[in-house]
Structure formats: structure tokens, C-alpha cells
Design a protein around this motif. Structure first.
Motif, PDB file in Angstrom:
ATOM      1  N   TRP A  36       0.847  -1.190   0.000  1.00  0.00           N
ATOM      2  CA  TRP A  36       0.000   0.000   0.000  1.00  0.00           C
ATOM      3  C   TRP A  36       0.882   1.239   0.000  1.00  0.00           C
ATOM      4  O   TRP A  36       1.873   1.314   0.735  1.00  0.00           O
ATOM      5  CB  TRP A  36      -0.903   0.012   1.236  1.00  0.00           C
ATOM      6  N   TYR A  37       0.472   2.195  -0.822  1.00  0.00           N
ATOM      7  CA  TYR A  37       1.125   3.483  -0.894  1.00  0.00           C
ATOM      8  C   TYR A  37       0.051   4.541  -0.683  1.00  0.00           C
ATOM      9  O   TYR A  37      -1.140   4.260  -0.817  1.00  0.00           O
ATOM     10  CB  TYR A  37       1.793   3.691  -2.257  1.00  0.00           C
ATOM     11  N   ARG A  38       0.456   5.746  -0.367  1.00  0.00           N
ATOM     12  CA  ARG A  38      -0.533   6.813  -0.227  1.00  0.00           C
ATOM     13  C   ARG A  38       0.036   8.119  -0.756  1.00  0.00           C
ATOM     14  O   ARG A  38       1.241   8.331  -0.742  1.00  0.00           O
ATOM     15  CB  ARG A  38      -0.980   6.966   1.224  1.00  0.00           C
ATOM     16  N   GLN A  39      -0.894   8.961  -1.191  1.00  0.00           N
ATOM     17  CA  GLN A  39      -0.521  10.264  -1.715  1.00  0.00           C
ATOM     18  C   GLN A  39      -1.464  11.304  -1.133  1.00  0.00           C
ATOM     19  O   GLN A  39      -2.673  11.280  -1.422  1.00  0.00           O
ATOM     20  CB  GLN A  39      -0.572  10.291  -3.245  1.00  0.00           C
ATOM     21  N   ALA A  40      -0.910  12.170  -0.313  1.00  0.00           N
ATOM     22  CA  ALA A  40      -1.680  13.260   0.275  1.00  0.00           C
ATOM     23  C   ALA A  40      -1.695  14.432  -0.705  1.00  0.00           C
ATOM     24  O   ALA A  40      -0.818  14.534  -1.576  1.00  0.00           O
ATOM     25  CB  ALA A  40      -1.057  13.682   1.602  1.00  0.00           C
ATOM     26  N   PRO A  41      -2.668  15.331  -0.573  1.00  0.00           N
ATOM     27  CA  PRO A  41      -2.746  16.483  -1.488  1.00  0.00           C
ATOM     28  C   PRO A  41      -1.451  17.278  -1.498  1.00  0.00           C
ATOM     29  O   PRO A  41      -0.926  17.642  -0.446  1.00  0.00           O
ATOM     30  CB  PRO A  41      -3.900  17.300  -0.910  1.00  0.00           C
ATOM     31  N   GLY A  42      -0.929  17.516  -2.692  1.00  0.00           N
ATOM     32  CA  GLY A  42       0.274  18.311  -2.832  1.00  0.00           C
ATOM     33  C   GLY A  42       1.564  17.601  -2.487  1.00  0.00           C
ATOM     34  O   GLY A  42       2.628  18.231  -2.460  1.00  0.00           O
ATOM     35  N   LYS A  43       1.482  16.300  -2.228  1.00  0.00           N
ATOM     36  CA  LYS A  43       2.684  15.547  -1.851  1.00  0.00           C
ATOM     37  C   LYS A  43       2.914  14.381  -2.808  1.00  0.00           C
ATOM     38  O   LYS A  43       2.037  14.013  -3.580  1.00  0.00           O
ATOM     39  CB  LYS A  43       2.560  15.040  -0.412  1.00  0.00           C
ATOM     40  N   GLU A  44       4.099  13.794  -2.698  1.00  0.00           N
ATOM     41  CA  GLU A  44       4.428  12.645  -3.536  1.00  0.00           C
ATOM     42  C   GLU A  44       3.823  11.374  -2.951  1.00  0.00           C
ATOM     43  O   GLU A  44       3.468  11.314  -1.774  1.00  0.00           O
ATOM     44  CB  GLU A  44       5.948  12.496  -3.641  1.00  0.00           C
ATOM     45  N   ARG A  45       3.725  10.357  -3.782  1.00  0.00           N
ATOM     46  CA  ARG A  45       3.242   9.058  -3.337  1.00  0.00           C
ATOM     47  C   ARG A  45       4.342   8.377  -2.514  1.00  0.00           C
ATOM     48  O   ARG A  45       5.481   8.267  -2.960  1.00  0.00           O
ATOM     49  CB  ARG A  45       2.870   8.188  -4.538  1.00  0.00           C
ATOM     50  N   ASP A  46       3.978   7.935  -1.329  1.00  0.00           N
ATOM     51  CA  ASP A  46       4.935   7.304  -0.420  1.00  0.00           C
ATOM     52  C   ASP A  46       4.470   5.907  -0.044  1.00  0.00           C
ATOM     53  O   ASP A  46       3.272   5.634   0.011  1.00  0.00           O
ATOM     54  CB  ASP A  46       5.075   8.129   0.872  1.00  0.00           C
ATOM     55  N   VAL A  47       5.423   5.062   0.267  1.00  0.00           N
ATOM     56  CA  VAL A  47       5.088   3.714   0.704  1.00  0.00           C
ATOM     57  C   VAL A  47       4.502   3.755   2.109  1.00  0.00           C
ATOM     58  O   VAL A  47       4.926   4.538   2.965  1.00  0.00           O
ATOM     59  CB  VAL A  47       6.335   2.799   0.655  1.00  0.00           C
ATOM     60  N   VAL A  48       3.498   2.932   2.337  1.00  0.00           N
ATOM     61  CA  VAL A  48       2.891   2.772   3.657  1.00  0.00           C
ATOM     62  C   VAL A  48       3.306   1.431   4.264  1.00  0.00           C
ATOM     63  O   VAL A  48       3.805   1.372   5.384  1.00  0.00           O
ATOM     64  CB  VAL A  48       1.364   2.850   3.569  1.00  0.00           C
ATOM     65  N   ALA A  49       3.080   0.371   3.511  1.00  0.00           N
ATOM     66  CA  ALA A  49       3.415  -0.968   4.001  1.00  0.00           C
ATOM     67  C   ALA A  49       3.556  -1.916   2.817  1.00  0.00           C
ATOM     68  O   ALA A  49       2.883  -1.754   1.804  1.00  0.00           O
ATOM     69  CB  ALA A  49       2.328  -1.482   4.948  1.00  0.00           C
ATOM     70  N   ILE A  50       4.449  -2.889   2.976  1.00  0.00           N
ATOM     71  CA  ILE A  50       4.697  -3.889   1.945  1.00  0.00           C
ATOM     72  C   ILE A  50       4.731  -5.254   2.604  1.00  0.00           C
ATOM     73  O   ILE A  50       5.232  -5.405   3.725  1.00  0.00           O
ATOM     74  CB  ILE A  50       6.025  -3.620   1.216  1.00  0.00           C
ATOM     75  N   ILE A  51       4.205  -6.253   1.898  1.00  0.00           N
ATOM     76  CA  ILE A  51       4.271  -7.627   2.380  1.00  0.00           C
ATOM     77  C   ILE A  51       4.750  -8.509   1.234  1.00  0.00           C
ATOM     78  O   ILE A  51       4.222  -8.435   0.120  1.00  0.00           O
ATOM     79  CB  ILE A  51       2.911  -8.097   2.949  1.00  0.00           C
TER      80      ILE A  51
END
Length: 121
Positions: A36-51
Motif C-alpha cells: 500500500w502506498y498513499r498520496q496526500a494532497p500536494g505531496k508525492e506518493r509514499d510507501v505505507v506498508a509492503i508484504i
């Protein structure tokens, strides 16, 4: 065509919980890692968790102890259980998978369409 479809996003109060699901479909294929990755408004997509397909989990420091990633290999699904949600967790959450069509084919990336999670009172 391999597709990833997320579900489970929505609006939640601070301190609340939410579970995201992601289902992979589209023929015969195998999956290496999912995440799972996430992208907040105005920010880059970042990793949240990997399995990994062996079950090894890695988390971003910002979510350690609050989020849990899991997967069901047989169903080709990955989940993200989120608890203790904070306003700064507000973002579009994207499911990701490393796909291999055959044992000899190269791995390629596939992304879901995104699920909006809003944490607000």
C-alpha cells in the motif's frame, strides 16, 4: 489484463479504524510482493506498508504500531488494517503488486485506482 481494485476507503474520525482491501484479478499470474502506498494532497506518493509472498512485512515509520498489512495468497488479496487514525493519514491509498505472468516472464508493476481515506472530526 491484470487489475487491482481497492475498496474500503471513506471518512473516519481521528482515533478511528478503517480496513482497506485490494483484489487482484485478470487471468493466470503470480504475485511477488504486494503493498500500500498513499498520496496526500500536494505531496508525492509514499510507501505505507509492503508484504512479500513469504509474509515479511515492512512499514513506514509513521504508521508502525497503528497499521497492519496482510494478504490472502489464494484469493490474491491484500488488506490494510488502519487504527489510531490521524488527520495526517488523510490521503488517496493505492494498492500495488509485482506481477509475473509465467515463471520465466519479467516482473511488472500494477497499481489500483486508489481509495480516498479522510480522517477528520
Amino acid at each position: 489484463q491484470v487489475q487491482l481494485v481497492e475498496s474500503g476507503g471513506g471518512l473516519v474520525h481521528p482515533g478511528g479504524s478503517l480496513r482497506l482491501s485490494c483484489a487482484a484479478s485478470g487471468g493466470t499470474f503470480s504475485i511477488n510482493s504486494m503493498g500500500w502506498y498513499r498520496q496526500a494532497p500536494g505531496k508525492e506518493r509514499d510507501v505505507v506498508a509492503i508484504i512479500t509472498n513469504a509474509g515479511r512485512q515492512n512499514y513506514a515509520d509513521s504508521v508502525k504500531g497503528r497499521f497492519t498489512i496482510s494478504r490472502d495468497g489464494a484469493k490474491k488479496m491484500v488488506y490494510l488494517q488502519m487504527s489510531g487514525l490521524k488527520p495526517e493519514d488523510t490521503a488517496v491509498y493505492y494498492c500495488h503488486a509485482e506481477i509475473r505472468l509465467t515463471a520465466l516472464s519479467p516482473v511488472f508493476d500494477r497499481w489500483g485506482q486508489g481509495a480516498l481515506v479522510t480522517v477528520s472530526s
